[in-house]
Design a protein around this motif. Structure first.
Motif, PDB file in Angstrom:
ATOM      1  N   THR A  68      73.727  51.701  46.369  1.00  0.00           N
ATOM      2  CA  THR A  68      73.301  50.338  46.087  1.00  0.00           C
ATOM      3  C   THR A  68      74.034  49.847  44.856  1.00  0.00           C
ATOM      4  O   THR A  68      74.775  50.603  44.220  1.00  0.00           O
ATOM      5  N   PHE A  69      73.791  48.601  44.504  1.00  0.00           N
ATOM      6  CA  PHE A  69      74.328  48.062  43.265  1.00  0.00           C
ATOM      7  C   PHE A  69      73.575  48.702  42.093  1.00  0.00           C
ATOM      8  O   PHE A  69      72.380  49.009  42.199  1.00  0.00           O
ATOM      9  N   ALA A  70      74.265  48.887  40.969  1.00  0.00           N
ATOM     10  CA  ALA A  70      73.696  49.599  39.821  1.00  0.00           C
ATOM     11  C   ALA A  70      72.360  49.017  39.356  1.00  0.00           C
ATOM     12  O   ALA A  70      71.494  49.744  38.842  1.00  0.00           O
ATOM     13  N   PHE A 106      69.876  35.609  44.426  1.00  0.00           N
ATOM     14  CA  PHE A 106      70.553  34.387  44.892  1.00  0.00           C
ATOM     15  C   PHE A 106      71.925  34.226  44.237  1.00  0.00           C
ATOM     16  O   PHE A 106      72.374  33.118  43.961  1.00  0.00           O
ATOM     17  N   HIS A 107      72.561  35.350  43.976  1.00  0.00           N
ATOM     18  CA  HIS A 107      73.955  35.361  43.532  1.00  0.00           C
ATOM     19  C   HIS A 107      74.819  34.749  44.657  1.00  0.00           C
ATOM     20  O   HIS A 107      74.450  34.823  45.823  1.00  0.00           O
ATOM     21  N   PRO A 108      75.965  34.138  44.318  1.00  0.00           N
ATOM     22  CA  PRO A 108      76.764  33.446  45.336  1.00  0.00           C
ATOM     23  C   PRO A 108      77.108  34.238  46.606  1.00  0.00           C
ATOM     24  O   PRO A 108      77.261  33.630  47.670  1.00  0.00           O
ATOM     25  N   VAL A 109      77.243  35.544  46.525  1.00  0.00           N
ATOM     26  CA  VAL A 109      77.580  36.275  47.755  1.00  0.00           C
ATOM     27  C   VAL A 109      76.347  36.616  48.597  1.00  0.00           C
ATOM     28  O   VAL A 109      76.484  37.097  49.721  1.00  0.00           O
ATOM     29  N   LYS A 110      75.157  36.377  48.087  1.00  0.00           N
ATOM     30  CA  LYS A 110      73.932  36.789  48.783  1.00  0.00           C
ATOM     31  C   LYS A 110      73.541  35.776  49.881  1.00  0.00           C
ATOM     32  O   LYS A 110      74.164  34.716  49.978  1.00  0.00           O
ATOM     33  N   PRO A 111      72.497  36.071  50.674  1.00  0.00           N
ATOM     34  CA  PRO A 111      72.190  35.214  51.839  1.00  0.00           C
ATOM     35  C   PRO A 111      72.044  33.719  51.515  1.00  0.00           C
ATOM     36  O   PRO A 111      72.480  32.876  52.299  1.00  0.00           O
ATOM     37  N   TYR A 146      63.158  50.877  47.648  1.00  0.00           N
ATOM     38  CA  TYR A 146      64.100  51.011  48.767  1.00  0.00           C
ATOM     39  C   TYR A 146      64.903  49.728  48.940  1.00  0.00           C
ATOM     40  O   TYR A 146      64.429  48.636  48.665  1.00  0.00           O
ATOM     41  N   VAL A 147      66.158  49.903  49.366  1.00  0.00           N
ATOM     42  CA  VAL A 147      67.117  48.799  49.466  1.00  0.00           C
ATOM     43  C   VAL A 147      67.517  48.619  50.931  1.00  0.00           C
ATOM     44  O   VAL A 147      67.888  49.592  51.589  1.00  0.00           O
ATOM     45  N   ASP A 148      67.447  47.409  51.437  1.00  0.00           N
ATOM     46  CA  ASP A 148      67.873  47.134  52.811  1.00  0.00           C
ATOM     47  C   ASP A 148      69.386  46.920  52.807  1.00  0.00           C
ATOM     48  O   ASP A 148      69.867  45.789  52.733  1.00  0.00           O
TER      49      ASP A 148
HETATM   50  C1  LIG Z   1      72.941  41.660  44.005  1.00  0.00           C
HETATM   51  C2  LIG Z   1      72.022  42.805  43.951  1.00  0.00           C
HETATM   52  C3  LIG Z   1      71.150  43.017  42.882  1.00  0.00           C
HETATM   53  C4  LIG Z   1      71.189  42.205  41.622  1.00  0.00           C
HETATM   54  O1  LIG Z   1      71.075  40.853  41.825  1.00  0.00           O
HETATM   55  P1  LIG Z   1      71.705  39.828  40.739  1.00  0.00           P
HETATM   56  O2  LIG Z   1      71.125  38.523  41.195  1.00  0.00           O
HETATM   57  O3  LIG Z   1      73.179  39.898  40.874  1.00  0.00           O
HETATM   58  O4  LIG Z   1      71.209  40.232  39.396  1.00  0.00           O
HETATM   59  C5  LIG Z   1      70.257  44.066  42.971  1.00  0.00           C
HETATM   60  N1  LIG Z   1      70.220  44.882  44.033  1.00  0.00           N
HETATM   61  C6  LIG Z   1      71.064  44.725  45.072  1.00  0.00           C
HETATM   62  C7  LIG Z   1      70.966  45.650  46.249  1.00  0.00           C
HETATM   63  C8  LIG Z   1      72.002  43.698  45.060  1.00  0.00           C
HETATM   64  O5  LIG Z   1      72.867  43.574  46.080  1.00  0.00           O
END
Ligand SMILES: *Cc1c(COP(=O)(O)O)cnc(C)c1O
Length: 382
Positions: free
Chosen positions: A81-83, A178-183, A126-128
């Motif tokens: 996952t992302f850090a 809701f970062h630019p690359v997210k859904p 958990y991360v989807d």
């Molecule tokens: C993007 C992301 C985050 C963090 O979200 P930010 O809005 O960039 O802080 C956390 N977990 C996962 C799995 C992500 O992809």
């Protein structure tokens, strides 16, 4: 040369108009647009409460803080996952315990969670991954058996569903980004969704310094200036500028996801004859958000293909470097990589191809043609 990024926002005139409207209004933050965004997000996922914040990372941070666990508690999570996912555990003085993933979905594996449970385990995050919901029934069963709290990091998975029910109401708290690359995007932004009114009250406090105006008679009668700081909160507030963008983006989420599904299907059709690629799969009982379309290489080094595609304007990426590999984690939470055979294997062979709602069918065709050319150019054979 054209460049196709791995992810990109889709902003229309109506998004721009709704932001401009806020800029002309009295409220730039903590105003009606934030309330509306929270209400509409809750209603979209079918949840009771939403707390909007300034990033997905902040959302994870206050979600972990709201659990109110004794310092040094163990929280089990995925390394793939992302850090930010496990950083939220560290911010709060707890210990991340990584569990290996399912090689098919790349989500945390329920059997691996069981292996990592100790007397200090208190929660699971958990991360989807990529927008494919986790094995939620199995994870809930483990949580019930061991009295563990659940946070779902659904930063990839807004708008997806598990066994016919939208992601957002399974865990004690569900987190979105809701970062630019997210859904959907608000520039930067995030939210915690919960069914639990007590957690909701805590999350609201934690978002804004832990301060409340509801002070009873703390300063005597008529002290309308009074406020109290009840928890050690932060300033994680979302602006109305962001929220207005969120409201307008949320109205388009289903069409964004539909387009992502179309593009993923196009990729799968176009690439299925390449025997040196393993293509991503979707389980029957979920709907997929296709935040990421990833391929696994067989009989070929990533270090050969990756620059080949980059040189041809394809914004390939790697999701993710397993968290335990980072130098900070090595220093403070050293792990034996052999404990995570699936994570290690997937990480060594995975590449993310570009996928975002504004991408055209021709873009997919372009990527596919380049991958087919790579077969002869790079003399790939398996
Ligand atoms: C993007 C992301 C985050 C963090 O979200 P930010 O809005 O960039 O802080 C956390 N977990 C996962 C799995 C992500 O992809």
């Amino acid at each position: 040369m054209r460049f196709i990024p791995y992810g990109h926002q889709l902003i229309d005139d109506d998004d721009i108009l709704s932001v401009v409207e806020v800029l002309k209004s009295d409220w730039l933050t903590t105003g009606p647009a934030v309330d509306l965004f929270e209400k509409e997000l809750a209603s979209y996922v079918g949840a009771r409460h939403t707390v909007a914040v300034n990033s997905g990372t902040s959302a994870l941070d206050i979600a972990v803080q709201a659990l109110d666990l004794p310092r040094g508690s163990e929280i089990i999570t995925t390394p793939f996952t992302f850090a930010a996912t496990s950083n939220a555990i560290l911010y709060n003085g707890h210990i991340p315990i990584f569990a290996d993933i399912d090689p098919i979905t790349r989500n945390i594996h329920p059997d691996e969670i069981r292996k990592r449970i100790s007397s200090k385990t208190r929660a699971i995050i958990y991360v989807d991954y990529a927008g494919h919901p986790c094995a939620i029934d199995e994870i809930e069963k483990i949580a019930r058996e061991h009295g563990l709290l659940l946070i779902e990091d659904a930063c990839h998975a807004l708008g997806t569903s598990y066994k016919g029910r939208k992601i957002g109401t399974f865990a004690d708290m569900t987190v979105f980004s809701f970062h630019p690359v997210k859904p959907i995007t608000t520039g930067e932004g995030g939210a915690v969704v919960t069914e639990n009114s007590e957690l909701y009250a805590k999350l609201r406090l934690l978002r804004s310094h832990g301060i409340t105006r509801d002070v009873g008679d703390m300063f005597g009668e008529g002290a309308s200036w009074g406020y109290d700081m009840q928890l050690l909160g932060r300033n994680y507030r979302m602006t109305d500028i962001q929220a207005a963008l969120g409201v307008s983006q949320l109205r388009k989420i289903d069409s964004f996801i539909e387009r992502r599904n179309e593009l993923a299907a196009l990729y799968t059709r176009a690439l299925s004859d390449l025997e040196w690629l393993d293509l991503p799969r979707t389980q029957e009982h979920v709907t997929h958000g296709w935040h990421l379309y990833t391929i696994l290489l067989k009989g070929l080094e990533r270090s050969t293909l990756f620059p080949y595609l980059k040189e041809r304007g394809i914004g390939v990426n790697v999701h993710y470097i397993p968290t335990y590999k980072f130098s900070y984690y090595q220093r403070h939470y050293p792990q034996n990589a052999n404990t995570f055979p699936s994570t290690e294997d997937i990480f060594s062979r995975i590449i993310t191809l570009p996928l975002y709602p504004g991408m055209s069918d021709e873009d997919v065709e372009y990527v596919s043609v380049r991958l087919h050319e790579a077969e002869s150019d790079l003399k790939i054979s398996i």
